[in-house]
Scaffold this motif. Structure first.
Motif, PDB file in Angstrom:
ATOM      1  N   LEU A   5     -29.676  45.430 -10.824  1.00 45.16           N
ATOM      2  CA  LEU A   5     -30.710  45.490 -11.845  1.00 45.16           C
ATOM      3  C   LEU A   5     -32.068  45.452 -11.165  1.00 45.16           C
ATOM      4  O   LEU A   5     -32.317  44.594 -10.320  1.00 45.16           O
ATOM      5  N   LYS A   6     -32.940  46.373 -11.536  1.00 45.23           N
ATOM      6  CA  LYS A   6     -34.260  46.476 -10.901  1.00 45.23           C
ATOM      7  C   LYS A   6     -35.339  46.314 -11.965  1.00 45.23           C
ATOM      8  O   LYS A   6     -35.213  46.833 -13.071  1.00 45.23           O
ATOM      9  N   LEU A   7     -36.382  45.605 -11.599  1.00 48.38           N
ATOM     10  CA  LEU A   7     -37.522  45.387 -12.484  1.00 48.38           C
ATOM     11  C   LEU A   7     -38.784  45.500 -11.648  1.00 48.38           C
ATOM     12  O   LEU A   7     -38.890  44.885 -10.587  1.00 48.38           O
ATOM     13  N   MET A   8     -39.748  46.299 -12.129  1.00 48.34           N
ATOM     14  CA  MET A   8     -40.959  46.535 -11.349  1.00 48.34           C
ATOM     15  C   MET A   8     -42.187  46.003 -12.062  1.00 48.34           C
ATOM     16  O   MET A   8     -42.321  46.127 -13.284  1.00 48.34           O
ATOM     17  N   PHE A   9     -43.092  45.412 -11.287  1.00 47.01           N
ATOM     18  CA  PHE A   9     -44.361  44.926 -11.807  1.00 47.01           C
ATOM     19  C   PHE A   9     -45.497  45.735 -11.185  1.00 47.01           C
ATOM     20  O   PHE A   9     -45.602  45.830  -9.964  1.00 47.01           O
ATOM     21  N   GLN A  10     -46.323  46.320 -12.034  1.00 47.56           N
ATOM     22  CA  GLN A  10     -47.507  47.038 -11.588  1.00 47.56           C
ATOM     23  C   GLN A  10     -48.729  46.395 -12.235  1.00 47.56           C
ATOM     24  O   GLN A  10     -48.608  45.627 -13.193  1.00 47.56           O
ATOM     25  N   GLY A  11     -49.907  46.713 -11.717  1.00 48.07           N
ATOM     26  CA  GLY A  11     -51.124  46.095 -12.230  1.00 48.07           C
ATOM     27  C   GLY A  11     -52.184  47.104 -12.583  1.00 48.07           C
ATOM     28  O   GLY A  11     -52.142  48.255 -12.139  1.00 48.07           O
ATOM     29  N   THR A  12     -53.147  46.678 -13.378  1.00 48.93           N
ATOM     30  CA  THR A  12     -54.254  47.560 -13.728  1.00 48.93           C
ATOM     31  C   THR A  12     -55.195  47.754 -12.547  1.00 48.93           C
ATOM     32  O   THR A  12     -55.944  48.724 -12.511  1.00 48.93           O
ATOM     33  N   ASN A  13     -55.161  46.826 -11.596  1.00 47.60           N
ATOM     34  CA  ASN A  13     -55.967  46.940 -10.373  1.00 47.60           C
ATOM     35  C   ASN A  13     -55.461  45.903  -9.373  1.00 47.60           C
ATOM     36  O   ASN A  13     -54.502  45.186  -9.656  1.00 47.60           O
ATOM     37  N   LYS A 128     -26.631  44.982  -1.445  1.00 47.23           N
ATOM     38  CA  LYS A 128     -26.500  43.569  -1.080  1.00 47.23           C
ATOM     39  C   LYS A 128     -26.882  42.611  -2.197  1.00 47.23           C
ATOM     40  O   LYS A 128     -26.482  41.441  -2.163  1.00 47.23           O
ATOM     41  N   TYR A 129     -27.681  43.069  -3.157  1.00 49.91           N
ATOM     42  CA  TYR A 129     -28.250  42.135  -4.126  1.00 49.91           C
ATOM     43  C   TYR A 129     -27.972  42.583  -5.563  1.00 49.91           C
ATOM     44  O   TYR A 129     -27.728  43.757  -5.835  1.00 49.91           O
ATOM     45  N   GLU A 130     -28.071  41.592  -6.466  1.00 41.52           N
ATOM     46  CA  GLU A 130     -27.844  41.864  -7.888  1.00 41.52           C
ATOM     47  C   GLU A 130     -29.136  42.134  -8.647  1.00 41.52           C
ATOM     48  O   GLU A 130     -29.128  42.779  -9.691  1.00 41.52           O
ATOM     49  N   ARG A 131     -30.253  41.618  -8.147  1.00 39.74           N
ATOM     50  CA  ARG A 131     -31.553  41.796  -8.776  1.00 39.74           C
ATOM     51  C   ARG A 131     -32.565  42.207  -7.714  1.00 39.74           C
ATOM     52  O   ARG A 131     -32.651  41.574  -6.652  1.00 39.74           O
ATOM     53  N   ILE A 132     -33.319  43.256  -7.981  1.00 39.61           N
ATOM     54  CA  ILE A 132     -34.400  43.677  -7.100  1.00 39.61           C
ATOM     55  C   ILE A 132     -35.695  43.608  -7.907  1.00 39.61           C
ATOM     56  O   ILE A 132     -35.839  44.293  -8.923  1.00 39.61           O
ATOM     57  N   VAL A 133     -36.627  42.757  -7.461  1.00 39.12           N
ATOM     58  CA  VAL A 133     -37.912  42.604  -8.146  1.00 39.12           C
ATOM     59  C   VAL A 133     -38.958  43.360  -7.319  1.00 39.12           C
ATOM     60  O   VAL A 133     -39.249  42.993  -6.180  1.00 39.12           O
ATOM     61  N   ILE A 134     -39.499  44.422  -7.892  1.00 37.85           N
ATOM     62  CA  ILE A 134     -40.330  45.379  -7.154  1.00 37.85           C
ATOM     63  C   ILE A 134     -41.801  45.172  -7.500  1.00 37.85           C
ATOM     64  O   ILE A 134     -42.159  45.010  -8.667  1.00 37.85           O
ATOM     65  N   ALA A 159     -36.133  54.147  -8.182  1.00 37.52           N
ATOM     66  CA  ALA A 159     -35.257  53.013  -8.460  1.00 37.52           C
ATOM     67  C   ALA A 159     -34.734  53.023  -9.883  1.00 37.52           C
ATOM     68  O   ALA A 159     -33.856  52.229 -10.224  1.00 37.52           O
ATOM     69  N   ASP A 160     -35.275  53.929 -10.716  1.00 38.15           N
ATOM     70  CA  ASP A 160     -34.974  53.949 -12.146  1.00 38.15           C
ATOM     71  C   ASP A 160     -35.200  52.564 -12.743  1.00 38.15           C
ATOM     72  O   ASP A 160     -34.352  51.999 -13.432  1.00 38.15           O
ATOM     73  N   ALA A 161     -36.397  52.023 -12.455  1.00 40.09           N
ATOM     74  CA  ALA A 161     -36.727  50.654 -12.855  1.00 40.09           C
ATOM     75  C   ALA A 161     -37.690  50.652 -14.026  1.00 40.09           C
ATOM     76  O   ALA A 161     -38.671  51.411 -14.039  1.00 40.09           O
ATOM     77  N   PRO A 162     -37.452  49.800 -15.022  1.00 37.36           N
ATOM     78  CA  PRO A 162     -38.468  49.582 -16.050  1.00 37.36           C
ATOM     79  C   PRO A 162     -39.674  48.893 -15.428  1.00 37.36           C
ATOM     80  O   PRO A 162     -39.552  48.181 -14.427  1.00 37.36           O
ATOM     81  N   VAL A 163     -40.850  49.095 -16.020  1.00 39.78           N
ATOM     82  CA  VAL A 163     -42.106  48.593 -15.460  1.00 39.78           C
ATOM     83  C   VAL A 163     -42.780  47.646 -16.446  1.00 39.78           C
ATOM     84  O   VAL A 163     -42.857  47.938 -17.641  1.00 39.78           O
TER      85      VAL A 163
END
Length: 355
Positions: A5-13, A128-134, A159-163
């Motif tokens: 499971l992958k989850l990505m965090f992006q920012g406004t700046n 190797k992992y169950e969760r990838i925090v991007i 990664a086909d990750a939600p953001v």
């Protein structure tokens, strides 16, 4: 690629708190029993973290790995960019120096290599992992760079990750920055954003609620959380933008006055962080000779360009002022890495690595 499971965090700046939020989610997932790993495809940082096998990655990914309870590896940050001159940086690939490149050459010549490195690291971590925090970098709305970017939405698609998009309310204009960022995204990328987080909030949450309701109605994106401003977080800083928050002013109430010279290519400035924890120490960063005064300790920190930063010390008059203090035995002088090199009688760069 395995179905971690992958989850990505992006920012406004930059400096909206992406690294801290990713660190928190690494700890949360790990505490919930999932094998969790952080990932940042490309990191531009002068504060680095040394892995167990002696390789170099972004400091944030090292801290995030600690939060997840695992050993840091270079797959967590396969590309590290360390600026060493105006418009030029050292490119570090899987923890080892690759070459020095100018920005235009990096975009043209390194792009495909970088994409392959990112895909390979994601594949390794997925096995190797169950969760990838991007973690992303800067903003996904930097439209002048998006055709060859390697750290935001291109990685989310790989990664086909939600953001989750993070905005910093402390600076003001958080709704404008969130809405503007979403509007400038391509429709397929905007659809990948599952919600937003508002970070660094101070005050009465009830005063913010009308804005939250308006935002959700206007954008169709839920506000997933409002994170309060956290005092004394004490997580190592990665981005030199944080240096703007430090003072250059003396504090005569503290027993020890420590002046850290902030030259243009300063690196690994978190080496001085332990002094911040000492109640009898006042640490300040100075950029001008008239800010130096008469400190008990002067620290010359690390640098990515020893010769050019030494020239800065001379042109600014800081070196002359330090020599005066030394002659009067009024201060202790301490050099770290490149700062220690500056204390020598001669600095040579025969292969023009830095100069």
């Amino acid at each position: 690629m395995a179905k971690a499971l992958k989850l990505m965090f992006q920012g406004t700046n930059s400096d909206v708190g992406k690294s801290v939020v990713v660190t928190a989610f690494c700890r949360i997932f790990a505490q919930d029993g999932y094998k969790t790993v952080p990932f940042k495809s490309q990191n531009m940082a002068l504060n680095s973290y040394i892995t167990e096998d002696g390789k170099e990655i972004g400091r944030a990914q090292g801290v995030q790995a600690e939060a997840a309870g695992i050993q840091a590896t270079t797959d967590m940050n396969p590309i590290l960019i360390k600026p060493n001159r105006d418009n030029q940086s050292q490119i570090v690939v899987h923890g080892k120096p690759y070459k020095n490149m100018e920005a235009s050459a990096y975009r043209k010549e390194f792009f495909q290599t970088g994409v392959e490195l990112i895909k390979e690291s994601l594949a390794v971590l997925s096995e190797k992992y169950e969760r990838i925090v991007i973690e992303g970098a800067g903003s996904p709305a930097e439209i002048n760079l998006n055709d060859r970017e390697m750290v935001n939405m291109r990685v989310a698609r790989m990664a086909d990750a939600p953001v989750i998009l993070i905005g910093d309310i402390e600076k003001g204009g958080v709704f404008a920055s969130l809405v503007g960022t979403l509007q400038l995204m391509e429709p397929e990328d905007r659809a990948r954003v599952i919600g937003v987080i508002i970070n660094k909030f101070r005050g009465d949450i009830r005063l913010l609620e009308p804005g939250l309701m308006w935002f959700e109605e206007y954008t169709g994106k839920p506000v997933l959380g409002v994170i309060p401003y956290l005092q004394n977080l004490n997580i190592d800083a990665e981005d030199s933008v944080i240096l703007n928050k430090y003072t250059s002013v003396q504090n005569t109430e503290k027993e020890l006055d420590i002046a850290v010279v902030q030259y243009p290519k300063i690196s690994n400035f978190t080496d001085v962080d332990p002094f911040f924890a000492e109640p009898d120490c006042h640490v300040r960063f100075i950029t001008r000779a008239d800010q130096l005064h008469n400190p008990d300790l002067v620290i010359l920190p690390g640098t990515k360009n020893t010769i050019e930063d030494l020239l800065f010390l001379r042109k600014s008059g800081i070196s002359e002022k330090i020599v005066e203090l030394q002659k009067k035995n009024q201060t202790v002088l301490f050099g770290v890495c490149g700062g220690y090199q500056m204390l020598g009688e001669k600095i040579e760069d025969p292969l023009a690595i830095e100069s």
